[in-house]
Design a protein around this motif. Structure first.
Motif: not given
Ligand SMILES: NC(=O)c1ccc[n+]([C@@H]2O[C@H](COP(=O)([O-])OP(=O)(O)OC[C@H]3O[C@@H](n4cnc5c(N)ncnc54)[C@H](OP(=O)(O)O)[C@@H]3O)[C@@H](O)[C@H]2O)c1
Length: 179
Positions: A34, A36-37, A66-67, A177
């Motif tokens: 759910s 951003d990545l 979780r969502s 990453a």
């Molecule tokens: N966004 C990017 O473009 C990007 C680029 C490179 C690397 N990254 C890395 O990729 C990873 C994810 O980034 P993001 O930007 O996608 O973060 P985000 O938007 O905060 O998403 C995090 C995800 O993890 C889930 N989550 C977190 N804790 C949880 C738990 N205890 N149980 C179940 N689900 C859980 C959240 O679920 P719910 O919201 O449904 O609770 C959500 O789906 C990070 O390590 C970030 O550093 C991201």
């Protein structure tokens, strides 16, 4: 030895390998589906690979976070990401329908054994529906603090939570990453 894989060209395109070959059947489990990545990068990239004919025909995604989302909710949200971020444009209805029929979603908690049992049941259903043959790719698109929790549940054996998730045929684990 040259690696015969699809590579980004740097100008927003994917250069196909000299001898394109389809990936083997696989179910990709996205932990943090759910987030951003997944919507901005992972699923649009999978869509592009499918449009380039590089994904296995026997392919499926199971998003896990979780969502509380239905399969339809998840597909709707991934459609927005694909429309905005996929390189293959325009996204035609036929291509989207074919791709999105392979997208599934399961909500759960990463530190809850019962969530992994539900996940394993969904994966068995997906194997039957999509012919993914027990092959698994687990992608961790979650905050890094959660990685050890998922890996512990996924790989501890012979405890039920782990053995039900360990693919019998091929299992790969990929973590995102961090920034
Ligand atoms: N966004 C990017 O473009 C990007 C680029 C490179 C690397 N990254 C890395 O990729 C990873 C994810 O980034 P993001 O930007 O996608 O973060 P985000 O938007 O905060 O998403 C995090 C995800 O993890 C889930 N989550 C977190 N804790 C949880 C738990 N205890 N149980 C179940 N689900 C859980 C959240 O679920 P719910 O919201 O449904 O609770 C959500 O789906 C990070 O390590 C970030 O550093 C991201």
């Amino acid at each position: 030895m040259p690696v015969d894989i699809a590579l980004p060209t740097g100008n927003g395109q994917i250069r196909p390998p000299a001898r394109p070959r389809q990936a083997p059947p696989v179910a990709v489990v996205i932990f943090g589906a759910s987030g951003d990545l997944a919507g901005r990068k992972l699923v649009p990239a999978l869509f592009d690979l499918q449009q380039a004919g590089l994904l296995a025909r026997r392919f499926a995604v199971l998003g896990f976070s979780r969502s509380a989302l239905s399969d339809e909710d998840f597909r709707g949200s991934m459609r927005e990401g694909v429309q905005r971020f996929a390189r293959h444009k325009p996204v035609d209805e036929r291509g989207w329908q074919e791709f999105s029929s392979a997208l599934h979603y399961q909500c759960g908690q990463f530190d809850d054994p019962s969530s992994y049992r539900v996940l394993a049941d969904r994966l068995a259903e997906i194997d039957r529906e999509h012919g993914t043959a027990g092959n698994r790719l687990f992608y961790l698109a979650t905050p890094p603090e959660v990685f050890p929790v998922i890996i512990r549940y996924r790989s501890r054996s012979p405890k039920p939570t782990a053995s039900v998730l360990a693919g019998d045929i091929t299992t790969r684990l990929v973590r995102s990453a961090t920034w």
